[in-house]
Every structure is written in structure tokens, then in C-alpha cells.
Motif scaffolding. Structure first.
Motif, short mmCIF file in Angstrom:
data_model
loop_
_atom_site.label_atom_id
_atom_site.label_comp_id
_atom_site.label_asym_id
_atom_site.label_seq_id
_atom_site.Cartn_x
_atom_site.Cartn_y
_atom_site.Cartn_z
N ASN A 267 28.12 8.98 16.68
CA ASN A 267 29.32 9.80 16.21
C ASN A 267 28.85 10.71 15.17
N SER A 268 27.62 10.99 14.65
CA SER A 268 27.37 11.90 14.01
C SER A 268 27.57 13.30 14.35
N THR A 269 28.11 14.32 13.46
CA THR A 269 28.41 15.47 13.74
C THR A 269 27.37 16.59 13.76
N THR A 270 26.34 16.04 13.22
CA THR A 270 25.00 16.72 12.98
C THR A 270 24.13 15.90 14.18
N ARG B 156 17.62 14.47 12.78
CA ARG B 156 16.76 13.29 13.38
C ARG B 156 16.30 12.39 12.20
N TYR B 157 16.22 10.88 12.43
CA TYR B 157 15.63 10.22 11.52
C TYR B 157 14.68 9.23 11.92
N ALA B 158 13.57 8.70 11.44
CA ALA B 158 12.85 7.77 11.80
C ALA B 158 13.26 6.31 11.45
N GLY B 159 13.46 5.42 12.36
CA GLY B 159 13.81 4.07 11.76
C GLY B 159 13.73 3.12 12.68
N ILE B 160 14.09 1.75 12.59
CA ILE B 160 13.96 0.52 13.32
C ILE B 160 15.50 0.15 13.72
N ASP C 106 16.92 -3.32 19.85
CA ASP C 106 16.71 -2.73 21.32
C ASP C 106 17.75 -3.53 22.35
N LYS C 107 18.03 -2.86 23.43
CA LYS C 107 18.92 -3.65 24.43
C LYS C 107 19.94 -4.11 24.22
N ILE C 108 20.71 -3.59 23.19
CA ILE C 108 22.22 -3.79 23.16
C ILE C 108 22.81 -2.34 23.16
N PRO C 109 24.10 -2.69 23.58
CA PRO C 109 24.72 -1.43 23.86
C PRO C 109 25.37 -0.52 22.46
N ILE C 110 25.34 -1.27 21.43
CA ILE C 110 25.67 -0.81 20.15
C ILE C 110 24.66 -0.37 19.17
N GLN C 111 24.41 1.00 18.86
CA GLN C 111 23.37 1.18 18.06
C GLN C 111 23.50 0.51 16.87
N THR C 112 22.36 -0.16 16.22
CA THR C 112 22.55 -0.81 14.87
C THR C 112 21.09 -0.78 14.28
N VAL C 113 20.98 0.18 13.39
CA VAL C 113 19.82 0.25 12.68
C VAL C 113 19.51 -0.12 11.53
N VAL C 114 18.40 -0.91 11.32
CA VAL C 114 18.08 -1.86 10.18
C VAL C 114 17.22 -1.40 9.23
N TRP C 115 16.46 -0.11 9.32
CA TRP C 115 15.75 0.34 8.65
C TRP C 115 15.47 1.95 8.94
N VAL C 116 15.60 2.64 7.66
CA VAL C 116 15.19 4.15 7.99
C VAL C 116 14.21 4.59 7.00
N ALA C 117 13.18 5.54 7.52
CA ALA C 117 12.22 6.00 6.92
C ALA C 117 12.57 7.13 5.87
N ASN C 118 12.84 8.43 6.64
CA ASN C 118 13.15 9.42 5.94
C ASN C 118 14.72 9.64 5.81
N SER D 288 27.34 6.91 4.74
CA SER D 288 28.47 6.62 5.54
C SER D 288 28.04 6.03 6.69
N ASP D 289 29.15 5.59 7.83
CA ASP D 289 28.54 5.17 9.05
C ASP D 289 27.65 6.17 9.71
N GLN D 290 27.97 7.38 9.60
CA GLN D 290 27.22 8.36 10.44
C GLN D 290 25.99 9.21 9.51
N ASP D 291 26.04 8.63 8.11
CA ASP D 291 24.96 9.45 7.28
C ASP D 291 24.14 8.31 6.42
N PRO D 292 23.20 8.16 7.11
CA PRO D 292 21.91 7.15 6.61
C PRO D 292 21.40 7.56 5.10
#
Length: 847
Positions: free
Chosen positions: A67-70, A73-77, A80-92, A192-196
Motif C-alpha cells: 500500500n505504499s504510494t511510492t 525499495r528496501y533490503a529486508g527480511i 515467506d509463503k504467507i499471503p500477508i507481507q510481514t517484514v521483520v527487519w530492514v537494512a537501509n 508508518s505502516d507504509q514507511d519503514p
């Protein structure tokens, strides 16, 4: 000459296009196809490629938030294999890439870096690596930990993402502070939920005298957990029912180094600090295809830090929620009445030391400052912040506070000891179900005032009650006294017996409010089960059948109807109600209420849709549902529940009938221990007991219990070991293997032949798990050793299960393998009188 095939022009063009597409998909990215879990100097990954850990749970690569309006791109962890994107760590997180030109690679200096299409370094592990670039590599672990390792030094870890957490707290990750290096590992929220990018909130451990978990907005506290007492954070509402009892560990060296971690059977489970500044516990529900929220902190407006100011107490279910503690008044009445409670309250009457100082400063002498101060006890409280430690015991704790002029309150918790507060008290809250007693220092005159007020209020109430009682007695003479309903007499007997069984195990203030346990009407339960019809029957236990029911409001329940013929109904019902009504744990089945009406005795539980473990383990069709990871999760969950019974609950409880049919499974196949009819409550100073009445199930009973009536924690550990071996093998202990050996004897034979892994159920065996299976067989054998003291306790079993340590003790020969007798022989050789049904054994032995 080879035959030549000629295609029409259009057909040949389509064929070439198809070939090119196939080649592109199959060869474009070997990483994307093979799911490699590491990066080396010669194998960087670009925007379209990812790493996948071996278990397939976590993936590392580039992403754009949902749902990001931009299109940043971010590098993160992420999971996998679930329908809801759930990021647990972000590098940049604060330096995103504007396009898909990003690359993740090992740089010339050996660090892991994220660069864009212009080769600008946007993020780096930034480690002073003293080795060449081609000597380091990056590995994505099954835990979700991304590690930079030295390839030339036995894989030495140079950097890991677990040491640089972001917004998610995963199993086996550590949060805390290092008193030596001043390193502080905290969670940080997204913007925010769209901005890490870095948000406003952080969460972590505060290294107070008694460590606490805090949430800050920038640097201002927003919420705190209360002190850790070795089992739970005592400032959490309903703390005994929370998951902090389940796998959490907190260690402190009392010199500024504090660390907190937790283990869980599933990695599809984590805590998340959201952009709104709240911590959520989430676990993935396959049936719901979504994240379930377990707990949330803060959960009520009263959880807001210092909501009611100094000496103000917050009451979640009252309006207004803030009240001054007795003996205190609002600092500013106008603000207080307008709903602004931040300025708190002030003391109405000075304490003795303050009175003495005032007398001395005014030239007075002697006097002694009047009578000594006393304490006002507030029950079930979240204690204030900034407690200090005293070595005083529970009896001397009040005196230590009274002897110190600056001490304003004290509290005592068995896991912490004596806590003292100096100065103003801040961030107090009144709880309903948990909390501890907080004793606030008041002037003697304030305590007298409250006593007089109580008398003034009580006297007229008692007078009115007396007059009413006389009127009722006079009225009753005109009517024939009706007999008391059997249900009420039975209920009264139940509660009386319950109080007898619990006396001596806890102080009166901690005893459960037994009469608050719901009493269901028999007709309601009969209707909910369609008059206990066979189609609603879930199973048959040792003391009666269990039925599925549905209450009028729609809640599904399981109803155990104690058999009248068993002769054991009321005693076991009372015992189970006493035990289980005091217990709240994710791996124990929840008791909802009971029914006593005439000859009927019924227990009402939460409904477990997957029924019992034995229904899956020993069914050839259902065995396949329990893969190896699920079985491992079940073993760990049983241990967690048993550890709570033995060590972590307010009572020390020995189950005495632990077996596969008493392990129920929820919709996600998580285990819950059930059936506490035979459980025994120990006093704090008891380690073992003996009985003239041996009760339990043959095949699961320890030798010292079956033969001598002696039971302890180690008796349950024996039963646990049998269950482990049944889970691994998918075979009952009573089942005869080769050469007419029962399961324990058969496992011992395999162990001595070095073939332990061959015990595994063929539907779950996989060479990838062979080492893990062998270890679990070894743990099972350690649990069923003949001598009770040789068996590990449950906490040690959990440690062996959840660590990769393979240096476990060598098991000694198990009891049944040594005796080598069948069930019938075992019974015949005993002088006991035995009565056996399909699941349980009762033996009466003269001692």
C-alpha cells in the motif's frame, strides 16, 4: 540425411518465443530457483533475487511496503509463503532506493553492503573486518537471523541482524543492555505502516534495580511492564495467564547487563512494535490465513505511563479512572475535576519525620512528633516505578521502611523480595485479577480517620441489616421452610471442600475466589449437547464421557459428565476444579465452569477442535497430518505446560495421569494438557509424597509410583518420556514390537544398536531430521530411567529440546526394559488389588 522439420512462420516464431521465456525463467536467477541461503563475494544478489533460509520460513531481498504510494525499495527480511507481507527487519530503512537497480553484496572490505545503480553505498554492516573480501559470507538462518561470518575462522560471527533489531522481536533474539559496552538492544517502530524509516517509538529493557520492559516515545516513557520477578513482569494485568510464563527468560548480573529472550515451538510467532507505539504479540493462523493478536501493550488507557500523576491510582473500569490514594488529595482541584490528572495528588497529613523536622525548625523540643506512621494496604496493584531493593525478609520489610524517613511505601513479592520506594510514588494502577499488595506510608492520624469513617459507615448499615434480619425471621414463621435444593447443598459442599484442599498452599489474600467460578445449570448443558447425544460424544475418559456442546450465545464447549458408576465422581470433580481454576497457561486446557445438580457432576471446558493427541498419533490416516516439526512443537508445548505446573504456577502441581489421550490439540495443533482429576497440589516445601491409593494409567506410571505409591515431579517426567517416544514412533507403549518387546524395551534395543532414528514414524522420517530425531529419542530415554533422581527435570528437558547441544548424558536402562515383563505379569506379581478400564488403573496398596 537427418529429416528436417518445417514449421509455418507464425508457429516457428511462437516456438522461439516460448523457448526464450523458458530459458529466461530457468536461468535468469539460479538463486531465485534454488533458494540459496547465503551470499558470497562472487555471488551478490540484485533486486529480482532473494535468499531463502533452509526451513523456508524467512526470505531476504528487496521489497516495497504494501500500500505504499511510492516505489521505494528496501533490503529486508520477511516471512515467506504467507499471503500477508510481514517484514521483520530492514537494512537501509532511512536510505531507500528509488528504482530496481539495488544490489546486495560483499564489498572489498568484507562487509555486507546495499548499493544502488550508481554504486553508492546506502547501508553497510560497518564492521572492521581484518580479512579479505572473499573470506566473508552472509548466511540467512532458519531463525530469521542474518549473519556475516568469517569463512577462515570456523565461521566466526562478525555481525548479525539479531544484534541490530528493528521493529520485530523474534524467538531466540535478545533484547537488553550491556553494562560493559553500554550497548542497548531495543526495538524501533516504523514511521508508518507504509514507511519503514525510523519511527518515534522504541521498546526495550530498562536496567533498573529490578529490570522492566518500557516503551518510549523519543525519550519519554509511555508504558512500563513493572518489575520482573523471575517468572513474569508483575505490572501486567492478569499476569499469570500471559505468555510471559511461556518460554521467556530474563538474566541480569545486577551491574547493568540485562538480557531478555524467549523460545517458542513455532517461528511463525513474534512481537512487533507498531508505528502507534504498541507492542503486539502475533502468531500465524493457517485456518484464518492471518495474524492473530495474542496480547497488546498498552491495552487500556490506564496503561499510559503516569496517567494519574504522583500518588494517583488508575482504575480501568471506573469513571473517572483516576483517584487519589486514601490520605491524599488533588494538587489542583480545578484541573483534577476537569479530567487533567497529570499533576497528581499531595499528602493530606505530614508524616512523623516531617512533623519532627517542623517542630525542631520552630524551636520546639521533646515532643517525639506524635504517634508513629502506619501503612495503608492497597491490594492487587501495579507497583510504582523506581523500586529499590532491601535484603529484609517479608516480616522485617515494613520495619525497614518505617525506620527510614524517606521511605514512602513497601511491597513484598516472593520472586523479588522486599521492595522499597523513596520519594513520590508514580504510575500506579489497580488490577482486578492479579497484581501485588502495595503498602503506602500514612500519618497515624490518617489511619485513625479511616477507622472512624469505617465505623460511622458500618454502624448504620449493620443496624439496618439487623432490623431486616428480624423482619425476615418473623415472616418465615408464617411459612413452612422449604427444603434446600440439592444443587445448593452440593455446591456448598464443593466450595467447602475446595477451601480445605487449597488451605496451606497460599496466603488468604492470594487464594482464588472459588465462588466466582461459573455454575452451569444442568438443563443448559443438556440442551447444548442435544441431551448428550451419541453424535456429540467426543470420547470416553476414565471417569466418564465427554460431549461437544454449544451454549445459547454460540460458544462451543466440551462437557465432561462424570460417571455415577465410577464411585469417584465428586472427589475427582472437586480436585479438578480446585487445580485447574487456579491455572492459566497457553498449554493447559481452560476450565469454564462446572455443574452439580442432584446426582449429576459435570465439568465445562473450552472446546478443542482437533480432539486429543492419541487420535492423530495412532490413526494410520491421521498420522500424516503430524509432520516432524509439528511433533517437535507438540513435545515442547507439553513441556511448557508441565513446567508451569511444576515450577511456575502459584501452586506446585503433579499431574499423575499424563498421557497422549490427555493432551488436547487446538485448531493449529498446539498441545494443551487436560484432565486434572488425579492431580495433586504440593505445598511449597514438599518435593515428593506417597499415597495408599495409586491412580493413573498403566504404561505411563513411573515404577516408584506404581510399586510404592511415591510420586513427585519426576513421576510426571517418566510419563513425559513415554509420550515423547510415542510421538516419535507413532506407536502406543502397550503395543508389542519385535520379539514381543513393549515400546520402551524396543527403543532401548534400538539405542544400543545405534539405530535410534529408525524408531521414527515412517510418515515423518527424513534424513534432514535424523540428528534431531536421535536427540529426541535420547531425551525420551533419559526421562524413563528407573531411578527417579536420574531423570532430568522439565526445565532441563526444554533446554535439551531447544538447543543444538548434542552432549547429552548417556541414558541408563529404562525400568520396563530391565524387568522385561508384560502388563499382565506386572499386575499379577503385585499384591495390589487392581481395577482396570480402557484408560485408567486404580490400585489400593497397604503400606
Amino acid at each position: 540425411m537427418e529429416p528436417v522439420m518445417v514449421f509455418p512462420v507464425n508457429t516457428s516464431r511462437r516456438f522461439v518465443v516460448v523457448l526464450l521465456l523458458l530459458a529466461a525463467f530457468s536461468c535468469f536467477s539460479p538463486r531465485l530457483c534454488s533458494g540459496e541461503d547465503r551470499i558470497t563475494f562472487s555471488t551478490p544478489i540484485n533486486d529480482s533475487e532473494t535468499l531463502l533460509c533452509k526451513s523456508g520460513i524467512f526470505r531476504f531481498g528487496f521489497f516495497t511496503p504494501v500500500n505504499s504510494t511510492t516505489r521505494l525499495r528496501y533490503a529486508g527480511i520477511w516471512y515467506d509463503k504467507i499471503p500477508i507481507q510481514t517484514v521483520v527487519w530492514v537494512a537501509n530503512k532511512d536510505t531507500p532506493i528509488n528504482d530496481t537497480s539495488g544490489v546486495i553484496s560483499i564489498s572489498d572490505d568484507g562487509n555486507l553492503v546495499v548499493t544502488d545503480g550508481r554504486n553508492r553505498r546506502l547501508w553497510s554492516t560497518n564492521v572492521n573486518v581484518t580479512v579479505a573480501s572473499n573470506a566473508t559470507w552472509v548466511h540467512l538462518m532458519d531463525t530469521g537471523n542474518l549473519m556475516l561470518q568469517d569463512n577462515r575462522n570456523n565461521g566466526e560471527i562478525l555481525w548479525e541482524s539479531f544484534k541490530h533489531p528493528y521493529n520485530s522481536f523474534l524467538p531466540r533474539m535478545n533484547l537488553g543492555t550491556d553494562g560493559r559496552t553500554k550497548e542497548n538492544l531495543r526495538l524501533t517502530s516504523w514511521r508508518s505502516d507504509q514507511d519503514p524509516s525510523t519511527g518515534n517509538y522504541t521498546a526495550g529493557l530498562a536496567p533498573y534495580t529490578f529490570p522492566e520492559l518500557l516503551i518510549w516515545k523519543n525519550t519519554v516513557p509511555q508504558w512500563r511492564s513493572g518489575p520482573w520477578n523471575g517468572q513474569v513482569f508483575i505490572g501486567l494485568p492478569d499476569m499469570d495467564s500471559l505468555l510471559f510464563l511461556d518460554g521467556f527468560n530474563l538474566n541480569s548480573d545486577n551491574q547493568g547487563t540485562v538480557s531478555m529472550s524467549y523460545t517458542n515451538g513455532s517461528f511463525m510467532y513474534h512481537f512487533n512494535l507498531d508505528p502507534d507505539g504498541a507492542i503486539y504479540q502475533r502468531d500465524w493462523s493457517t485456518s484464518m490465513r492471518g495474524w492473530r493478536i495474542g496480547v497488546r501493550f498498552p491495552s487500556t488507557p490506564c496503561d499510559a505511563y503516569a496517567r494519574c500523576g504522583q500518588y494517583g491510582s488508575c482504575h480501568p473500569r471506573e469513571d473517572p479512572p483516576c483517584k487519589c490514594v486514601k490520605g491524599f488529595v488533588p494538587r489542583n482541584n480545578t484541573e483534577w475535576n476537569a479530567g487533567n490528572w497529570s499533576n497528581g495528588c499531595v499528602r493530606r497529613a505530614p508524616l512523623q519525620c516531617e512533623r519532627q523536622r517542623n517542630v525542631s525548625s520552630n524551636g520546639g523540643g521533646g515532643g517525639g512528633g506524635g504517634k508513629r506512621d502506619g501503612f495503608l494496604k492497597l491490594q492487587k496493584m501495579k507497583v510504582p516505578i523506581s523500586a529499590e531493593q532491601s535484603l529484609a525478609n517479608e516480616q522485617n520489610c515494613p520495619k525497614v521502611c518505617l525506620d527510614n524517613c524517606s521511605c514512602t511505601a513497601y511491597a513484598y513479592d516472593r520472586g523479588i523480595g522486599c521492595m522499597l520506594w523513596n520519594g513520590n510514588l508514580l504510575d500506579m494502577q489497580s488490577f482486578l485479577g492479579s497484581g501485588i499488595d502495595l503498602n503506602i506510608r500514612l500519618a497515624h492520624s490518617e489511619l485513625q480517620t479511616h477507622g472512624k469513617r469505617a465505623i460511622m459507615i458500618t454502624a448504620p448499615v449493620v443496624g439496618v441489616a439487623f432490623v431486616a434480619a428480624v423482619c425476615v425471621l418473623l415472616a418465615c414463621r408464617k411459612f413452612k421452610k422449604r427444603p434446600e435444593p440439592q444443587k445448593d447443598r452440593s455446591a456448598e459442599l464443593l466450595f467447602k471442600r475446595m477451601e480445605e484442599l487449597t488451605s496451606g498452599n497460599e496466603s488468604a489474600s492470594n487464594q482464588v475466589k472459588l465462588k466466582e467460578l461459573p455454575l452451569f445449570e444442568f438443563q443448559v448443558l443438556a440442551t447444548s449437547t442435544d441431551n448428550f447425544s451419541l453424535r456429540n460424544k467426543l470420547g470416553q475418559g476414565g471417569f466418564g464421557p465427554v460431549y461437544k456442546g454449544k451454549l445459547p450465545e454460540g460458544q462451543e464447549i466440551a462437557v465432561k459428565r462424570l460417571s455415577r458408576a465410577s464411585g469417584q465422581g465428586l472427589e475427582e470433580l472437586m480436585n479438578e476444579v480446585v487445580v485447574i481454576s487456579k491455572l492459566q497457561h497457553r498449554n493447559l486446557v481452560k476450565l469454564l465452569g462446572c455443574c452439580i445438580e442432584g446426582e449429576e457432576r459435570l465439568l465445562v471446558y473450552e472446546y478443542m477442535p482437533k480432539k486429543s493427541l492419541d487420535a492423530y498419533l495412532f490413526d494410520p490416516l491421521k498420522q500424516k497430518i503430524l509432520d516432524w516439526k509439528t511433533r517437535l512443537n507438540i513435545m515442547e508445548g507439553i513441556c511448557r505446560g508441565l513446567l508451569y505446573l511444576h515450577r511456575d504456577s502459584r501452586l506446585k502441581i503433579i499431574h499423575r495421569d499424563l498421557k497422549a489421550s490427555n493432551i488436547l490439540l487446538d485448531e493449529n495443533l498446539n498441545p494443551k494438557i487436560s484432565d486434572f482429576g488425579l492431580a495433586r497440589v504440593f505445598r511449597a516445601n514438599e518435593d515428593e509424597a506417597n499415597t495408599r491409593r495409586v491412580v493413573g494409567t498403566y504404561g505411563y506410571m513411573s515404577p516408584e509410583y506404581a510399586m510404592e505409591g511415591i510420586f513427585s515431579e519426576k513421576s510426571d517426567v517418566f510419563s513425559l518420556g513415554v509420550i515423547f517416544l510415542e510421538i516419535i514412533s507413532g506407536r502406543r507403549n502397550s503395543h508389542k514390537e519385535e520379539n514381543n518387546l513393549n515400546l520402551l524395551a524396543y527403543v532401548w534395543k534400538l539405542w544400543n544398536e545405534g539405530e535410534a532414528a529408525s524408531l521414527a514414524d515412517r510418515v515423518v522420517f527424513d534424513e534432514r531430521f535424523e540428528k534431531e530425531i536421535t536427540k529426541c529419542v535420547q531425551i525420551g530415554l533419559l526421562c524413563v530411567q528407573e531411578v527417579a533422581n536420574d531423570r532430568p527435570n522439565v526445565s532441563t528437558v526444554i533446554w535439551m529440546l531447544t538447543t543444538e547441544n548434542t552432549n547429552l548424558p548417556e541414558p541408563k536402562q529404562p525400568f520396563i526394559a530391565k524387568r522385561g515383563v508384560s502388563e499382565a505379569e506386572s499386575s499379577d506379581q503385585s499384591s495390589q488389588k487392581v481395577s482396570i478400564n480402557d484408560v485408567s488403573l486404580t490400585a489400593v496398596t497397604g503400606r
